[in-house]
Design a protein around this motif. Structure first.
Motif, PDB file in Angstrom:
ATOM      1  N   THR A  77       0.858  -1.185   0.000  1.00 30.96           N
ATOM      2  CA  THR A  77       0.000   0.000   0.000  1.00 30.96           C
ATOM      3  C   THR A  77       0.890   1.229   0.000  1.00 30.96           C
ATOM      4  N   ARG A  78       0.275   2.381  -0.112  1.00 27.99           N
ATOM      5  CA  ARG A  78       1.054   3.625  -0.158  1.00 27.99           C
ATOM      6  C   ARG A  78       1.800   3.877   1.148  1.00 27.99           C
ATOM      7  N   SER A  79       1.330   3.299   2.236  1.00 26.34           N
ATOM      8  CA  SER A  79       2.005   3.486   3.523  1.00 26.34           C
ATOM      9  C   SER A  79       3.180   2.536   3.702  1.00 26.34           C
ATOM     10  N   GLY A  80       3.333   1.577   2.789  1.00 23.72           N
ATOM     11  CA  GLY A  80       4.377   0.574   2.948  1.00 23.72           C
ATOM     12  C   GLY A  80       3.877  -0.698   3.594  1.00 23.72           C
ATOM     13  N   LEU A  81       2.586  -0.762   3.940  1.00 25.95           N
ATOM     14  CA  LEU A  81       2.017  -1.959   4.541  1.00 25.95           C
ATOM     15  C   LEU A  81       1.963  -3.099   3.534  1.00 25.95           C
ATOM     16  N   SER A  82       2.371  -4.279   3.958  1.00 29.59           N
ATOM     17  CA  SER A  82       2.278  -5.471   3.119  1.00 29.59           C
ATOM     18  C   SER A  82       1.849  -6.638   3.989  1.00 29.59           C
ATOM     19  N   MET A  83       0.878  -7.399   3.501  1.00 31.91           N
ATOM     20  CA  MET A  83       0.380  -8.541   4.259  1.00 31.91           C
ATOM     21  C   MET A  83       0.757  -9.865   3.605  1.00 31.91           C
ATOM     22  N   THR A  84       1.719  -9.844   2.707  1.00 27.92           N
ATOM     23  CA  THR A  84       2.180 -11.079   2.079  1.00 27.92           C
ATOM     24  C   THR A  84       3.654 -10.952   1.752  1.00 27.92           C
ATOM     25  N   THR A  85       4.358 -12.081   1.728  1.00 27.75           N
ATOM     26  CA  THR A  85       5.779 -12.067   1.413  1.00 27.75           C
ATOM     27  C   THR A  85       6.057 -12.570   0.002  1.00 27.75           C
ATOM     28  N   LEU A  86       5.079 -13.238  -0.611  1.00 31.63           N
ATOM     29  CA  LEU A  86       5.299 -13.803  -1.940  1.00 31.63           C
ATOM     30  C   LEU A  86       4.588 -12.946  -2.974  1.00 31.63           C
ATOM     31  N   TYR A  87       5.310 -12.033  -3.552  1.00 33.28           N
ATOM     32  CA  TYR A  87       4.714 -11.065  -4.461  1.00 33.28           C
ATOM     33  C   TYR A  87       4.103 -11.725  -5.689  1.00 33.28           C
ATOM     34  N   ALA A  88       4.731 -12.787  -6.193  1.00 31.56           N
ATOM     35  CA  ALA A  88       4.201 -13.443  -7.391  1.00 31.56           C
ATOM     36  C   ALA A  88       2.859 -14.109  -7.130  1.00 31.56           C
ATOM     37  N   ASP A  89       2.482 -14.310  -5.872  1.00 34.67           N
ATOM     38  CA  ASP A  89       1.168 -14.869  -5.575  1.00 34.67           C
ATOM     39  C   ASP A  89       0.048 -13.961  -6.075  1.00 34.67           C
ATOM     40  N   LEU A  90       0.347 -12.702  -6.310  1.00 39.82           N
ATOM     41  CA  LEU A  90      -0.650 -11.782  -6.850  1.00 39.82           C
ATOM     42  C   LEU A  90      -1.240 -12.321  -8.147  1.00 39.82           C
ATOM     43  N   VAL A  91      -0.407 -12.910  -9.001  1.00 37.62           N
ATOM     44  CA  VAL A  91      -0.871 -13.449 -10.279  1.00 37.62           C
ATOM     45  C   VAL A  91      -1.879 -14.569 -10.043  1.00 37.62           C
ATOM     46  N   ALA A  92      -1.614 -15.441  -9.073  1.00 38.88           N
ATOM     47  CA  ALA A  92      -2.538 -16.525  -8.760  1.00 38.88           C
ATOM     48  C   ALA A  92      -3.821 -15.991  -8.144  1.00 38.88           C
ATOM     49  N   GLU A  93      -3.689 -15.000  -7.285  1.00 40.10           N
ATOM     50  CA  GLU A  93      -4.869 -14.515  -6.571  1.00 40.10           C
ATOM     51  C   GLU A  93      -5.866 -13.833  -7.501  1.00 40.10           C
ATOM     52  N   VAL A  94      -5.377 -13.045  -8.438  1.00 40.24           N
ATOM     53  CA  VAL A  94      -6.305 -12.320  -9.308  1.00 40.24           C
ATOM     54  C   VAL A  94      -6.904 -13.207 -10.386  1.00 40.24           C
ATOM     55  N   THR A  95      -6.366 -14.435 -10.565  1.00 40.39           N
ATOM     56  CA  THR A  95      -6.936 -15.374 -11.547  1.00 40.39           C
ATOM     57  C   THR A  95      -7.582 -16.575 -10.860  1.00 40.39           C
ATOM     58  N   ASP A  96      -7.807 -16.496  -9.554  1.00 44.98           N
ATOM     59  CA  ASP A  96      -8.349 -17.627  -8.793  1.00 44.98           C
ATOM     60  C   ASP A  96      -7.522 -18.891  -9.010  1.00 44.98           C
ATOM     61  N   GLY A  97      -6.211 -18.701  -9.136  1.00 48.55           N
ATOM     62  CA  GLY A  97      -5.294 -19.829  -9.249  1.00 48.55           C
ATOM     63  C   GLY A  97      -5.108 -20.372 -10.647  1.00 48.55           C
ATOM     64  N   ASP A  98      -5.787 -19.804 -11.635  1.00 43.83           N
ATOM     65  CA  ASP A  98      -5.663 -20.332 -12.998  1.00 43.83           C
ATOM     66  C   ASP A  98      -4.253 -20.154 -13.555  1.00 43.83           C
ATOM     67  N   VAL A  99      -3.574 -19.042 -13.216  1.00 44.55           N
ATOM     68  CA  VAL A  99      -2.196 -18.798 -13.635  1.00 44.55           C
ATOM     69  C   VAL A  99      -1.342 -18.699 -12.378  1.00 44.55           C
ATOM     70  N   GLN A 100      -0.240 -19.429 -12.357  1.00 46.31           N
ATOM     71  CA  GLN A 100       0.598 -19.464 -11.161  1.00 46.31           C
ATOM     72  C   GLN A 100       2.076 -19.465 -11.517  1.00 46.31           C
ATOM     73  N   LEU A 101       2.873 -18.934 -10.585  1.00 48.48           N
ATOM     74  CA  LEU A 101       4.310 -19.157 -10.622  1.00 48.48           C
ATOM     75  C   LEU A 101       4.555 -20.602 -10.247  1.00 48.48           C
ATOM     76  N   CYS A 102       5.200 -21.363 -11.135  1.00 49.64           N
ATOM     77  CA  CYS A 102       5.351 -22.797 -10.871  1.00 49.64           C
ATOM     78  C   CYS A 102       6.787 -23.201 -10.566  1.00 49.64           C
ATOM     79  N   LEU A 103       7.772 -22.440 -11.034  1.00 48.93           N
ATOM     80  CA  LEU A 103       9.181 -22.739 -10.758  1.00 48.93           C
ATOM     81  C   LEU A 103       9.930 -21.424 -10.604  1.00 48.93           C
ATOM     82  N   LYS A 104      10.928 -21.425  -9.738  1.00 51.24           N
ATOM     83  CA  LYS A 104      11.687 -20.197  -9.510  1.00 51.24           C
ATOM     84  C   LYS A 104      13.089 -20.554  -9.038  1.00 51.24           C
TER      85      LYS A 104
END
Length: 251
Positions: free
Chosen positions: A70-97
């Motif tokens: 958020t603009r204040s610097g607040l973050s409630m997650t440590t895995l930023y790439a999970d954003l891709v999974a969350e906005v697609t209900d898991g249809d697209v995911q980071l699978c290897l890193k």
């Protein structure tokens, strides 16, 4: 964010201000949003949504709403790439890193022609390779000023021994309409003195990888992802102990 750091975390004003880099043209997605833009490209290619297309501003709004930052610097997650999974209900995911820690003692230099994971991806038959998108990290290990994210170009028919691949680059100038490779990107972003200084300090080369992130879609019924052929090719690439792995096609 500076207010949160000073009032809640007890930082000095100087330390808090040092967390940010002020750009002359503004602290915008255009100046600081290469990873966010790569995620938007992944979504646009793997989960197209014509009525409300994935764009960096749209994804940025979702990231704020879901408390990835958020603009204040607040973050409630440590895995930023999970954003891709969350906005697609898991249809697209980071699978290897994989992270290769450029500039960190004890880590050898890795490039697209020596990374077993990239070689495995590039060895896949085109119709199989199209199930995946590969984001690569360039520059320094730490995500401050001198790291940068791009996508391997999904339409390239790559040779696994090519260490300077075609890329989709959020930083590519709009008036550049020709092929754009890692070396082109490096030359361009090192026009920023702070980036050039950090790369030189850490001995980072123009086509060196900082990390590799592979995204894919899951099946419609969510019974499984498309990973099987890539895992098979990756295992073979790692399993060869003598010399460089030879190029093969897996489909």
């Amino acid at each position: 964010m500076i207010q949160a750091a000073t009032e809640l975390d007890g930082m000095s004003a100087a330390d808090a201000e040092g967390l940010l880099r002020e750009f002359k043209t503004g602290n915008s997605i255009g100046n600081e949003g290469c990873q966010l833009t790569c995620f938007a490209m992944v979504l646009a290619l793997l989960a197209p949504y014509p009525s409300d297309p994935w764009t960096p501003p749209n994804l940025n709004s979702w990231a704020h709403k879901l408390l990835y930052y958020t603009r204040s610097g607040l973050s409630m997650t440590t895995l930023y790439a999970d954003l891709v999974a969350e906005v697609t209900d898991g249809d697209v995911q980071l699978c290897l890193k994989e992270e290769y820690l450029p500039g960190v003692a004890g880590w050898p230099r890795m490039t697209c022609d020596t990374s077993a994971l990239v070689r495995a991806y590039r060895s896949l038959a085109p119709e199989t390779r199209s199930r995946f998108l590969v984001m690569i990290k360039m520059g320094t290990y730490d995500d401050t000023v001198a790291s940068h994210y791009v996508l391997l170009h999904p339409n390239e028919d790559p040779a696994p021994d090519d260490g300077d691949p075609l890329i989709l680059d959020p930083a590519k100038p709009l008036d550049e309409d020709g092929p754009w490779r890692m070396s082109d990107c490096a030359a361009y972003i090192k026009g920023d003195r702070a980036i050039a200084t950090a790369w030189s300090r850490d001995g980072i080369t123009d086509t060196q990888l900082g990390g590799v992130w592979v995204f894919t879609r899951w099946s419609d019924g969510h019974a499984g992802s498309s990973l099987d052929p890539l895992i098979h090719a990756w295992g073979i690439s790692w399993g060869r102990s003598a010399g460089r792995p030879r190029a093969e096609r897996f489909g």
